[in-house]
Design a protein around this motif. Sequence first.
Motif, PDB file in Angstrom:
ATOM      1  N   ARG A 138       0.823  -1.214   0.000  1.00  0.00           N
ATOM      2  CA  ARG A 138       0.000   0.000   0.000  1.00  0.00           C
ATOM      3  C   ARG A 138       0.861   1.270   0.000  1.00  0.00           C
ATOM      4  O   ARG A 138       0.529   2.251  -0.669  1.00  0.00           O
ATOM      5  N   PRO A 200      -5.310   3.776  -4.416  1.00  0.00           N
ATOM      6  CA  PRO A 200      -5.046   2.328  -4.510  1.00  0.00           C
ATOM      7  C   PRO A 200      -6.240   1.462  -4.101  1.00  0.00           C
ATOM      8  O   PRO A 200      -6.964   1.805  -3.175  1.00  0.00           O
ATOM      9  N   GLU A 202      -7.091  -2.671  -3.270  1.00  0.00           N
ATOM     10  CA  GLU A 202      -6.500  -3.986  -3.051  1.00  0.00           C
ATOM     11  C   GLU A 202      -7.066  -4.977  -4.061  1.00  0.00           C
ATOM     12  O   GLU A 202      -8.273  -5.050  -4.274  1.00  0.00           O
ATOM     13  N   TYR A 215      -1.776  -4.093  -4.539  1.00  0.00           N
ATOM     14  CA  TYR A 215      -2.632  -2.921  -4.712  1.00  0.00           C
ATOM     15  C   TYR A 215      -2.510  -2.387  -6.131  1.00  0.00           C
ATOM     16  O   TYR A 215      -1.433  -2.432  -6.733  1.00  0.00           O
TER      17      TYR A 215
END
Length: 260
Positions: A138, A200, A202, A215
């Motif tokens: 991330r 972002p 996931e 991500y």
Amino acid sequence: MESLSFLTINDKTISIESAVKYLQASGKLGQFIGDILRQYVIEEEIRTRDDIEIGTAVTEQAIIDFRLKNQLIDPQSFQEWLKANNTDYATFHTSVAFGYKLEKLKAVVTQAKIPEYFIERKIFLDRVVLSRIVVDNRELADELHTQIEEGGSFEQLAKEYSLSDDRIVNGMMGIVSRGTMPDILRAAIDVASPGQLIGPIEIVGKDSPQGEGPYGLFRVEQFLPASLEDTQLNLALQNELFEKWLAEKIQKLTVKLQVS
């Protein structure tokens, strides 16, 4: 009782019983019977319905157009073509007429159902052109997002950092069906504008390398909404509905295989 002959190979007669055994051995008997049932249902519908009649002028004009297109205007050339294709004028005429009746049957059977079917399928018919950058954490995704927002090149960063195979084409995923997207991505894209950066987000599932749940940063390049004004799409939906209708008809038949 001796089985009826079905085929001759090198002067050897193949009976219907033998032909069925050959089809069974090759695993093609089910498909063979399926094709027969399909044709049976279609021809019965054409024979018994009164809403799919076509005028003889339509068939005659189609044959004229065919002869013009294939340079078969000369009667002798046309006769030679018929002979070369193991047919005659009457059979060819019937075949052309059948083709028109089949298309009319498809239209009659599906026309009223297409708008509702289109709405049901729209999520899969609407498409979006996307680019993406996929990274394994991330923090990096956030950093890349900031760089792009501050003027960094999406394409260059995709080449340098993305884990997905499409990095070699600057992260261009290409055309994606809305219906195949994860809900979270689809929801974000539905309120985005072309050129907008998303994420972002996931990534979970088959796009996740080694199951790490990386991500993704996504950029919407273009929306390709489906429309019934698209003739090709309309035809595709008609064919899908017709095949469903046909399958339901076939399923209701009582079929017995009788081979002596």
